[in-house]
Design an enzyme around this catalytic site. Structure first.
Site, PDB file in Angstrom:
ATOM      1  N   TRP A   1     -10.982 -10.884  34.338  1.00  0.00           N
ATOM      2  CA  TRP A   1     -11.517  -9.889  33.644  1.00  0.00           C
ATOM      3  C   TRP A   1     -10.534  -9.041  32.599  1.00  0.00           C
ATOM      4  CZ3 TRP A   1     -12.939  -4.470  34.975  1.00  0.00           C
ATOM      5  CH2 TRP A   1     -13.537  -3.747  34.078  1.00  0.00           C
TER       6      TRP A   1
ATOM      7  N   TYR B   1     -16.490 -14.011  30.488  1.00  0.00           N
ATOM      8  CA  TYR B   1     -15.201 -13.475  30.147  1.00  0.00           C
ATOM      9  C   TYR B   1     -14.485 -14.320  28.971  1.00  0.00           C
ATOM     10  CZ  TYR B   1     -15.158 -11.159  34.651  1.00  0.00           C
ATOM     11  OH  TYR B   1     -15.692 -10.451  35.687  1.00  0.00           O
TER      12      TYR B   1
ATOM     13  N   SER C   1     -23.341  -9.639  41.960  1.00  0.00           N
ATOM     14  CA  SER C   1     -22.630  -8.507  41.591  1.00  0.00           C
ATOM     15  C   SER C   1     -23.239  -7.329  41.181  1.00  0.00           C
ATOM     16  CB  SER C   1     -21.700  -9.173  40.518  1.00  0.00           C
ATOM     17  OG  SER C   1     -20.748  -8.053  39.811  1.00  0.00           O
TER      18      SER C   1
ATOM     19  N   PRO D   1     -10.264  -2.334  41.903  1.00  0.00           N
ATOM     20  CA  PRO D   1      -9.769  -1.437  43.143  1.00  0.00           C
ATOM     21  C   PRO D   1      -8.622  -0.538  42.877  1.00  0.00           C
ATOM     22  CG  PRO D   1      -8.780  -3.709  43.051  1.00  0.00           C
ATOM     23  CD  PRO D   1      -9.915  -3.740  42.018  1.00  0.00           C
TER      24      PRO D   1
ATOM     25  N   GLY E   1      -6.181  -7.697  39.032  1.00  0.00           N
ATOM     26  CA  GLY E   1      -5.841  -8.096  37.932  1.00  0.00           C
ATOM     27  C   GLY E   1      -4.322  -8.358  37.742  1.00  0.00           C
TER      28      GLY E   1
ATOM     29  N   GLU F   1       4.091  -7.246  44.145  1.00  0.00           N
ATOM     30  CA  GLU F   1       4.299  -5.944  44.529  1.00  0.00           C
ATOM     31  C   GLU F   1       2.841  -5.613  45.439  1.00  0.00           C
ATOM     32  OE1 GLU F   1       6.363  -3.287  45.032  1.00  0.00           O
ATOM     33  OE2 GLU F   1       7.719  -4.927  44.675  1.00  0.00           O
ATOM     34  N   ASN F   2       1.791  -5.844  44.726  1.00  0.00           N
ATOM     35  CA  ASN F   2       0.467  -5.370  45.180  1.00  0.00           C
ATOM     36  C   ASN F   2       0.021  -6.210  46.218  1.00  0.00           C
ATOM     37  OD1 ASN F   2       0.081  -3.596  43.310  1.00  0.00           O
ATOM     38  ND2 ASN F   2      -1.200  -5.075  41.821  1.00  0.00           N
TER      39      ASN F   2
END
Length: 324
Positions: free
Chosen positions: A21, A54, A151, A207, A284, A293-294
């Site tokens: 997205w 999208y 959703s 998030p 994303g 990193e995430n």
């Protein structure tokens, strides 16, 4: 990477999913998008989420092309249907006609024979829920879809849908995809628990609150030049996050995270994954390093003391509601 069962199904998905997205097919070039997708896959992410709406199908095309090199059985690919895909009166919503036709078009763009998870992007008050559930079930029976979800459904809608599926012996929904982060927590009231009772797991989007919970935005400074805020001034939700109360809270969260050796984003993701009912959080990425990193967040176990401190920090924005 760690994996969780999606709802009460036998499908296992990575605790972090990669979404498309506002990125792939739009602000991120195809080669960069492919590099991000490759990095995610190499780090164990098996769950990739997109939607027909999208960028009018471009995100599906980019995702399908990038995933073509991988063994299909190693992937969990999710897409959605609801938003307008043309000017015609039947080119939107959750009617049987739109669902069946759009599933075929999504498969064509993805270059796949089936999608693992097909989701209703939003509730449709104009279409009987039974019509929608029967259409989804037929797609499963035809082998075009393996599992179905929704959703942004409220707990009453989840219960009603599952009641219809049970009464008619249709395949049950296994997922709901709501927004959930430290700033927006409405699903804690009843969606998480009631959904779980119905066999539905949560796959949460945004998030990191579109980057606000990375700590990169400052109250006294312009947004970084390469940030979403600097390049999408019409984003109403993102702009509403730049409330002084929110930015002050994020500053405190950043200080807490750094004291524990985390990034702010890692803290925010680990906080979401504390909930067993959340199967996966959709991140994303506009560059591979963000994924690298995430993804470390899945190995962070937040202590009860840290969770208590987080709740204290979040108190000033407990009733904050962004514009939509």
């Amino acid at each position: 990477m760690k994996y969780r069962y999606l709802g009460k199904s036998g499908l296992q998905v990575s605790e972090l999913a990669l979404g498309s997205w506002l990125t792939y097919g739009k602000s991120v070039g195809d080669s960069t998008a492919e590099a991000c997708i490759d990095t995610a896959y190499e780090h164990g992410i098996n769950f990739f989420d997109t939607a027909n709406a999208y960028e009018a199908g471009e995100a599906e095309r980019v995702l399908g092309k990038s995933l073509k090199k991988y063994d299909r059985s190693s992937l969990v690919v999710a897409t959605k249907v609801f938003f307008p895909m043309g000017e015609g009166v039947n080119e939107r919503g959750l009617s049987r006609k739109h669902i069946i036709e759009q599933c075929d078009k999504s498969l064509q763009r993805l270059g796949m024979d089936y999608v693992d998870l097909y989701q209703c992007h939003r509730p449709d008050p104009n279409v009987p829920l039974e019509e929608t559930m029967r259409a989804l079930d037929d797609l499963v029976t035809q082998g075009k879809v393996l599992y179905t979800g929704v959703s942004e459904f409220q707990h009453q809608e989840l219960a009603q849908a599952q009641s219809i599926n049970q009464a008619l012996n249709l395949h049950p929904l296994i997922s709901n995809q709501p927004i959930y982060n430290m700033i927006e927590r409405y699903i804690e009231k009843d969606v998480i628990d009631k959904g779980w009772q119905e066999g539905i797991g949560q796959v949460v989007f945004s998030p990191l609150a579109q980057g606000v919970l990375t700590g990169k935005y400052k109250a006294d400074a312009a947004p970084p030049e390469d940030s979403r805020a600097a390049n999408d001034e019409t984003n109403v939700v993102l702009n509403s996050y730049f409330d002084p109360r929110v930015l002050k809270v994020v500053k405190r969260l950043k200080k807490l995270a750094e004291s524990e050796g985390y990034t702010t984003a890692q803290l925010a993701l680990a906080w979401i994954l504390r909930k067993k009912e959340v199967a996966s959080a959709i991140i994303g990425a506009s560059r591979p390093s963000q994924i690298t990193e995430n993804i470390k967040a899945v190995d962070i176990e937040l202590s009860s003391d840290i969770l208590t401190e987080v709740e204290t920090i979040l108190l000033p924005i407990r009733d904050f509601h962004p514009m939509r």
